[in-house]
Design a protein around this motif. Structure first.
Motif, PDB file in Angstrom:
ATOM      1  N   VAL A 177      -0.108   2.377   1.888  1.00  0.00           N
ATOM      2  CA  VAL A 177      -1.569   2.393   1.953  1.00  0.00           C
ATOM      3  C   VAL A 177      -2.132   3.160   0.754  1.00  0.00           C
ATOM      4  O   VAL A 177      -1.710   4.283   0.477  1.00  0.00           O
ATOM      5  N   THR A 223      -8.103   4.956   1.985  1.00  0.00           N
ATOM      6  CA  THR A 223      -8.227   3.856   2.941  1.00  0.00           C
ATOM      7  C   THR A 223      -8.360   4.463   4.332  1.00  0.00           C
ATOM      8  O   THR A 223      -7.668   5.423   4.648  1.00  0.00           O
ATOM      9  N   SER A 224      -9.226   3.909   5.156  1.00  0.00           N
ATOM     10  CA  SER A 224      -9.291   4.409   6.528  1.00  0.00           C
ATOM     11  C   SER A 224      -8.027   3.972   7.261  1.00  0.00           C
ATOM     12  O   SER A 224      -7.448   2.924   6.963  1.00  0.00           O
ATOM     13  N   ASP A 268      -8.612   0.503   8.800  1.00  0.00           N
ATOM     14  CA  ASP A 268      -8.461  -0.600   7.848  1.00  0.00           C
ATOM     15  C   ASP A 268      -6.997  -0.854   7.527  1.00  0.00           C
ATOM     16  O   ASP A 268      -6.566  -2.008   7.444  1.00  0.00           O
ATOM     17  N   ALA A 269      -6.223   0.211   7.348  1.00  0.00           N
ATOM     18  CA  ALA A 269      -4.794   0.056   7.039  1.00  0.00           C
ATOM     19  C   ALA A 269      -4.076  -0.671   8.172  1.00  0.00           C
ATOM     20  O   ALA A 269      -3.286  -1.597   7.930  1.00  0.00           O
ATOM     21  N   ARG A 310      -9.721   9.060   6.581  1.00  0.00           N
ATOM     22  CA  ARG A 310      -9.236   8.409   5.357  1.00  0.00           C
ATOM     23  C   ARG A 310      -7.958   9.093   4.877  1.00  0.00           C
ATOM     24  O   ARG A 310      -7.838  10.311   4.907  1.00  0.00           O
TER      25      ARG A 310
END
Length: 112
Positions: free
Chosen positions: A21, A25-26, A29-30, A90
């Motif tokens: 990741v 990136t949150s 989302d990942a 994040r």
């Protein structure tokens, strides 16, 4: 690039997973990008607790809490000291180990 290790979850990740990741990136989302379909009823704006996760390792490297995240976490099932809303947390520079709780409280789907 940091890695997120996902602890096995009976429905969403039966064998667990290891995800590469990019930083910032949150977690939500990942997970979604790697086909781990965590609930996110509010559209990832931090207005519910359905995307609650427990960060077993790497917690200190995450972004700080937002304005309402702690208030929303109070509504999460199985709240623990290392709990975060995955849509708000994040990824920093460290690897993470994340556990998706067995249950989530989704008021939009619950019957009254």
């Amino acid at each position: 690039m940091p890695k997120i290790t996902v602890v096995p979850h009976p429905e969403l990740a039966p064998t667990g997973a290891v995800l590469d990741v990019p930083e910032n990136t949150s977690i939500c989302d990942a997970l979604l990008l790697h086909h781990i379909d965590i609930e996110h009823a509010c559209g990832q704006v931090g207005a519910c607790s359905t995307c609650h996760v427990v960060v077993r390792e790497g917690y200190a490297s995450l972004s700080p809490f937002g304005d309402y995240e702690e208030d929303m976490l109070d509504q999460a099932w199985g709240l623990q000291p290392q709990s975060r809303l995955s849509c708000q947390a994040r990824v920093g520079g460290e690897d993470l180990t994340v556990e998706i709780p067995k249950y989530s409280i989704n008021h939009a789907k619950e019957k009254s």
